[in-house]
Design an enzyme around this catalytic site. Structure first.
Site, mmCIF file in Angstrom:
data_model
loop_
_atom_site.group_PDB
_atom_site.id
_atom_site.type_symbol
_atom_site.label_atom_id
_atom_site.label_comp_id
_atom_site.label_asym_id
_atom_site.label_seq_id
_atom_site.Cartn_x
_atom_site.Cartn_y
_atom_site.Cartn_z
ATOM 1 N N GLU A 177 -4.686 -12.319 -4.273
ATOM 2 C CA GLU A 177 -4.097 -13.464 -3.553
ATOM 3 C C GLU A 177 -5.123 -14.559 -3.292
ATOM 4 O OE1 GLU A 177 -1.884 -11.832 -0.227
ATOM 5 O OE2 GLU A 177 -0.252 -11.282 -1.568
ATOM 6 N N GLU A 377 2.990 -7.088 -6.662
ATOM 7 C CA GLU A 377 3.330 -6.660 -5.295
ATOM 8 C C GLU A 377 4.716 -7.182 -4.993
ATOM 9 O OE1 GLU A 377 0.797 -7.423 -1.914
ATOM 10 O OE2 GLU A 377 -1.011 -7.160 -3.112
HETATM 11 C C1 BG6 Z 1 -0.102 -8.796 0.511
HETATM 12 C C2 BG6 Z 1 -1.471 -8.176 0.459
HETATM 13 O O1 BG6 Z 1 -0.189 -10.110 0.870
HETATM 14 O O2 BG6 Z 1 0.802 -8.286 1.416
HETATM 15 C C3 BG6 Z 1 -1.495 -6.711 0.832
HETATM 16 O O3 BG6 Z 1 -2.029 -8.341 -0.812
HETATM 17 C C4 BG6 Z 1 -0.625 -6.510 2.047
HETATM 18 O O4 BG6 Z 1 -2.819 -6.315 1.032
HETATM 19 C C5 BG6 Z 1 0.806 -6.899 1.686
HETATM 20 O O5 BG6 Z 1 -0.651 -5.213 2.568
HETATM 21 C C6 BG6 Z 1 1.794 -6.645 2.771
HETATM 22 O O6 BG6 Z 1 1.362 -7.266 3.951
HETATM 23 P P1 BG6 Z 1 1.275 -6.459 5.315
HETATM 24 O O7 BG6 Z 1 0.633 -7.403 6.246
HETATM 25 O O8 BG6 Z 1 2.687 -6.156 5.657
HETATM 26 O O9 BG6 Z 1 0.468 -5.256 5.031
#
Ligand code: BG6
Length: 480
Positions: A177, A377
């Site tokens: 990111e 993701e």
């Molecule tokens: C992404 C990141 O933005 O979101 C991850 O790359 C992160 O590391 C994921 O865990 C989900 O976000 P969160 O804050 O719910 O863990």
């Protein structure tokens, strides 16, 4: 009729070292930035402490103990049918301080074991070199990515892991990111998290100048790593990783349309335009001027950008938001806040669920760049309950999964060259944003709680079997 995903499509899960490995000080590992983050919650932001305070809880220290349980976890991913695992290497496992003379052999050996285990299960690793972390020492001594010195230190780290693992890892991402570095998130925790460049030792860098200079250093570092990989190991495939946050104009007022165009450029296109094309986009000049940014571009930097372009475009996608000039109600979200969309539902953490936005984003990305695309993701954080019989029923997660897989199928049908999908957190892990365990993404439940208690036992949720069915049919079944 369900869309047909290409033969050989990668289905998998995505993780990050600091959020699941634990073993933060085992076998010579040095502390990373994340080891200084306390636990937190939606209401209570995580703190960063300069020293480790024995009276506070640091959830990343133990993670879910993947370091000792990776064999069990990878076997579970294989049972689901995954043929790809996105994971990151912990920089401070390899170079405990970041500027050490020699790498830490025990750290290198750990990832050898993990990659071997993946291959034994027919799983292709997709490896992020830096997922929101760096050795803490680099923040204390150099002020992280604010310093040009980081370019050379990252380059050495990248060469070390490329030399070591090029026979085991074909697919690489340089920075997780990277585009979150464009944002002024206005609080110490979040700004500090961005690649570590907003170092607690030096205060918060919230100016445009600081953020864009740090990003420039990361572009050059990424370019050098990619250039080296391409020259030394031509079969490797190198990607970026952007946090794609689709925004819509709140109204058809041309002022809203223009505002959204600028928002999309700053948030979603600025970094990938550089990393795909190898040079800064033309709109950057005006943006820099309007925001008082004067980049210090060193000799050879622009060559590194030009010769270090990516082979595929990778991004995270969780949600969308809205921007407008007429006053827009705010909503929470991934790394950012944005306008509320009255047509969308949100998760318990306020992230607006928008599968059609994924189809739209995939088409935009493909039309712009024409290189293979990976969704690396996507997922939904939710509270899960373990039933008396030990099962975990998570229909909300299954619905989210199905709707996003359907949207990807539509995009494939639209002609997008989509090659991989790795769900965020195939197993419950520590939330990056809040440090919570109860914000669960996994298809596999982990008995670990916000207060640090739990047996660490793993159990399959209903969504485990839902994903398994989707994968087995290559995305043609299990979507109803
Ligand atoms: C992404 C990141 O933005 O979101 C991850 O790359 C992160 O590391 C994921 O865990 C989900 O976000 P969160 O804050 O719910 O863990």
């Amino acid at each position: 009729m369900a869309a047909v995903f290409p033969k050989g499509f990668f289905w998998g899960g995505a993780t990050a070292a600091n959020q699941l490995e634990g073993a933060w000080d085992a076998d010579g590992r040095g502390p990373s930035v994340d080891d200084h983050f306390t636990g937190g919650s939606y209401e209570r932001p995580r703190e960063i402490t300069l020293e480790i305070d024995p009276d506070k809880l640091y959830p990343n220290h133990d993670g879910i103990d993947f370091y000792h349980r990776y064999e069990e976890d990878i076997a579970l991913f294989a049972e689901m049918g995954c043929n790809m695992l996105r994971m990151s290497i912990s920089w401070s496992r390899i170079f405990p301080n970041g500027d050490d003379a020699e790498p830490n052999e025990a750290g290198l050996a750990f990832y050898d074991r993990v990659f071997d285990c993946c291959h034994a299960h027919g799983i292709e690793p997709l490896v992020t070199m830096s997922h929101y972390e760096m050795p803490y020492h680099l923040v204390e001594k150099y002020d992280g990515w604010a310093s040009r010195e980081l370019i050379g230190l990252f380059e050495r780290y990248a060469k070390t892991i490329l030399d070591r693992y090029h026979g085991k890892v074909t697919y690489w991402l340089t920075f997780n990111e990277i585009n979150c570095g464009t944002m002024d998130m206005g609080n110490l925790f979040e700004t500090s998290m961005i690649q570590g460049y907003e170092g607690p030792a030096s205060g918060v860098h919230t100016t445009f100048q600081d953020r864009y200079q740090a990003l420039h250093h990361q572009f050059v570092a990424s370019g050098r790593a990619i250039r080296y990989a391409h020259e030394s190991y031509p079969t490797l495939r190198m990607g970026n990783m952007d946090c794609f946050i689709l925004s819509y104009a709140a109204t058809c007022d041309p002022a809203d349309i223009l505002l959204n165009q600028q928002q999309m450029r700053q948030m979603n296109w600025y970094c990938s335009d550089v990393q795909v094309r190898g040079y800064y986009p033309s709109y950057a000049r005006r943006f820099w001027r309007d925001h008082g940014i004067e980049l210090d571009i060193g000799p050879g930097d622009l060559d590194d950008l030009e010769e270090g372009t990516i082979d595929f475009y990778a991004f995270s996608y969780y949600m969308s938001n809205v921007v407008g000039t007429h006053g827009v109600e705010q909503s929470a979200g991934n790394m950012t806040f944005g306008g509320k969309n009255p047509y969308l539902q949100s998760t318990d953490w306020g992230w607006q669920i928008d599968p059609d936005g994924l189809r739209f984003s995939l088409n935009e990305i493909w039309d712009r760049y024409q290189i293979p695309v990976m969704v690396v993701e996507n997922g939904m954080g939710a509270r899960d309950e373990v039933a008396e019989d030990g099962s975990v029923h998570d229909p909300y997660r299954i619905a989210y999964l199905r709707s996003h897989v359907k949207a990807m199928g539509e995009a494939v049908d639209d002609g997008v060259d989509l090659v991989a999908y790795t769900w965020w957190g195939p197993i419950d892990l520590v939330s990056a944003g809040t440090g919570e365990m109860r914000k669960r993404y996994g298809f596999v439940y982990v008995d670990k709680h916000d207060d640090g208690t739990g047996t660490l036992e793993r159990r399959r949720k209903d969504s485990f079997f839902a994903y398994q069915r989707i994968i087995r049919s290559n995305g043609t079944e299990g979507l109803e």
